[in-house]
Scaffold this motif. Sequence first.
Motif, PDB file in Angstrom:
ATOM      1  N   ARG A 100      -2.683  11.830   3.988  1.00 22.25           N
ATOM      2  CA  ARG A 100      -3.381  10.569   4.223  1.00 22.25           C
ATOM      3  C   ARG A 100      -3.734   9.879   2.910  1.00 22.25           C
ATOM      4  N   ASN A 101      -4.087  10.684   1.906  1.00 25.39           N
ATOM      5  CA  ASN A 101      -4.561  10.113   0.638  1.00 25.39           C
ATOM      6  C   ASN A 101      -3.458   9.929  -0.388  1.00 25.39           C
ATOM      7  N   PHE A 102      -2.194  10.242   0.014  1.00 24.85           N
ATOM      8  CA  PHE A 102      -1.090   9.932  -0.888  1.00 24.85           C
ATOM      9  C   PHE A 102      -1.152  10.814  -2.137  1.00 24.85           C
ATOM     10  N   GLN A 103      -1.472  12.106  -1.967  1.00 21.81           N
ATOM     11  CA  GLN A 103      -1.756  12.984  -3.092  1.00 21.81           C
ATOM     12  C   GLN A 103      -0.739  14.121  -3.208  1.00 21.81           C
ATOM     13  N   GLY A 104      -0.619  14.628  -4.436  1.00 24.27           N
ATOM     14  CA  GLY A 104       0.134  15.833  -4.703  1.00 24.27           C
ATOM     15  C   GLY A 104       1.553  15.789  -4.195  1.00 24.27           C
ATOM     16  N   THR A 128      10.692   9.592   2.858  1.00 20.88           N
ATOM     17  CA  THR A 128      10.272   9.953   1.500  1.00 20.88           C
ATOM     18  C   THR A 128      10.364   8.779   0.537  1.00 20.88           C
ATOM     19  N   THR A 129      10.585   7.586   1.048  1.00 21.11           N
ATOM     20  CA  THR A 129      10.684   6.397   0.203  1.00 21.11           C
ATOM     21  C   THR A 129       9.421   5.572   0.343  1.00 21.11           C
ATOM     22  N   THR A 130       8.707   5.412  -0.753  1.00 17.41           N
ATOM     23  CA  THR A 130       7.431   4.694  -0.691  1.00 17.41           C
ATOM     24  C   THR A 130       7.585   3.208  -0.998  1.00 17.41           C
ATOM     25  N   ALA A 131       8.438   2.868  -1.935  1.00 18.73           N
ATOM     26  CA  ALA A 131       8.573   1.464  -2.357  1.00 18.73           C
ATOM     27  C   ALA A 131       9.666   0.797  -1.532  1.00 18.73           C
ATOM     28  N   VAL A 132       9.373   0.474  -0.291  1.00 12.84           N
ATOM     29  CA  VAL A 132      10.349  -0.167   0.592  1.00 12.84           C
ATOM     30  C   VAL A 132      10.158  -1.676   0.524  1.00 12.84           C
ATOM     31  N   PRO A 133      11.185  -2.428   0.133  1.00 13.53           N
ATOM     32  CA  PRO A 133      11.048  -3.879   0.132  1.00 13.53           C
ATOM     33  C   PRO A 133      10.896  -4.403   1.557  1.00 13.53           C
ATOM     34  N   SER A 134      10.287  -5.557   1.687  1.00 11.16           N
ATOM     35  CA  SER A 134      10.138  -6.139   3.021  1.00 11.16           C
ATOM     36  C   SER A 134      11.519  -6.419   3.596  1.00 11.16           C
ATOM     37  N   PRO A 135      11.864  -5.790   4.708  1.00  9.02           N
ATOM     38  CA  PRO A 135      13.206  -5.983   5.261  1.00  9.02           C
ATOM     39  C   PRO A 135      13.339  -7.340   5.927  1.00  9.02           C
ATOM     40  N   THR A 136      14.570  -7.697   6.155  1.00  7.59           N
ATOM     41  CA  THR A 136      14.836  -8.974   6.814  1.00  7.59           C
ATOM     42  C   THR A 136      14.462  -8.884   8.280  1.00  7.59           C
TER      43      THR A 136
END
Length: 598
Positions: free
Chosen positions: A500-504, A531-539
């Motif tokens: 939840r806290n985006f840790q470790g 496992t992908t955190t930086a997902v661009p805004s999709p179309t």
Amino acid sequence: MKMRFSKSIIIAITIISTLGFVGCKKYLEVEPVSQYNVEQAFSDVSNATTALLGVYDELQGDNGYGIRINLYYPYDSDEAIVSGGLDNGRRGIGRYQLLLSNSELRNPFVQLYRGIEKANLCIDQIPQMTQYNNGTEAEKKELRRLHGEALTLRAQFLFELVRNWGDVPAPFTPSYKNPNLYIPQANRDSTYDRLIADLAIAKDLVPWRTEVVRNERITKGAVKAIRAKLAMFRGGFSLRNETKTMERRSDSLKYYTIARDECADLMARRDQHTLNPNYEDIWKRYLSSFQPDPFGEIIFEVGAGGGNSNSDSRMGNYNGPSVNAASRYGTGGGGILTLPNYFYSFEPIDTRRDVSITYYAIAANNNKSLRRLAELTDGKFRRDWRNPFLPGTVLNLGYNWPIIRFADVLLMFAEAENKINGSPTAAAIAAFEEVRKRAYRGNVNSIGVTPTTKDAFFNAIVNERYLEFGGEAIRKYDLIRWNLLASKIAETRTKLQQIRNFQGAYANVPQYVYWKLNGEEIQFFSPTPFTTTAVPSPTTGWTRTDWRQHLTSNTLIDNLPLDQGIARFFVPNKSELFPFDQATLDAYRGILKQNPNY
């Protein structure tokens, strides 16, 4: 789906009937269930076979390995929990708030003893039959097989009682021969010792799998595997009535040696049982399609069929992915939730993850939709893997329950070798890696480096069994025999907080997952969606589903409402055993002592 031998109700047998009653009745009251007497029931091989098949019947149904013993009792753990809030039923069991009025405790308890009584009658009578020693060779061979099966079934019934209730009454003679029907509790060590000795006899009485017609009956591999399993539990930790703490006996190495030797014998007979090279095939291609696995990986399975609560199973209806009633598959699923930390215990290339866990639901129009992270379900018994045109009912799909697999044999061997020798032998490492290589099929070079010290290898075994046996009613009991249940529940709560806290280790868990339909199937926007955190805004055209975001105020973590958090009422040195329900205590009239701290 359906037992590949004819099921029947046992004839001419006395049964334990008054465990279903309280008050002035005796705790045991013998009643005949047919007009035949014992001598007639065991007059020939055919009748003795009918009696033995009646013992198998007590494995099945809602109070056996159809739902309660295998789908209610093994949770909550660090693997999965029962869904929903607290009740005085299955969720009370899962949350470890075990009230003495809980009928989910009583009914399976009674059925297990009914199975023992039936087995005891077969064990008593079959060796007394004239044909046992003086019949034709075919008759003698078949009666010995029946005898060995009855010994093994009794061991399985008692094993289930002991690992759930600890010191229980352990009758080894049929009730009509027992002058004292008020049987006191037996020390579980002596019960295990008797069962392990019985199985040493039974393994020489039954044939190998390939020597008989294929069905769900017990064969030599099953006896040896179950004997190894019982020995591992005898050598493990257990909550003791005397000290009210978790303890392991000082003679544990003796039992690890028994387990190691039985597993080694099985591993030397790959013509009988071995790993299926494809993990998914065990469940989808064979079990869900009601076809025998040619590799014999499932060494013993409980046959189901008949479409009723007494002889069938609820796998795929109670558990598995949620399926809308209007879909082509019919309603079901969602009763067991797989925990987010379990999902992230797998490497993405581990083929077991997407078999053991389902991340989709099925709508009325048969389309799949992505579930949120705290809504994942177990996956080995899926309604949508079953041919919808096969016979079945809304509740009963006919799925068999696997009691033990060859993968268990390999990992028990590896664990026992490590324990006995103080470090993993080459044979232990090979057995461990065989399981991992199958899991990483197509990527075997990615299995990692196997530890070579005792503690590190043991921890690897603990983790590998976690990954291998998801949803198979194994994990909670493994943790108990290792005395790790309390610590793993605490560890799970910490891991859920970290997700939840985006840790470790969970820093790459995405907040959302984007997907759309490709026909009826899910297509992900990212090739690594979990496992992908930086997902661009999709179309336009993609659906966003909460993933990590779903845990921001989730009841799994916060226990709000208080009845829904994982293992909410777990208490060490208490919750490792079930209590005896009040009706059973009343029936025993003071002879039965309650388990610690209830």
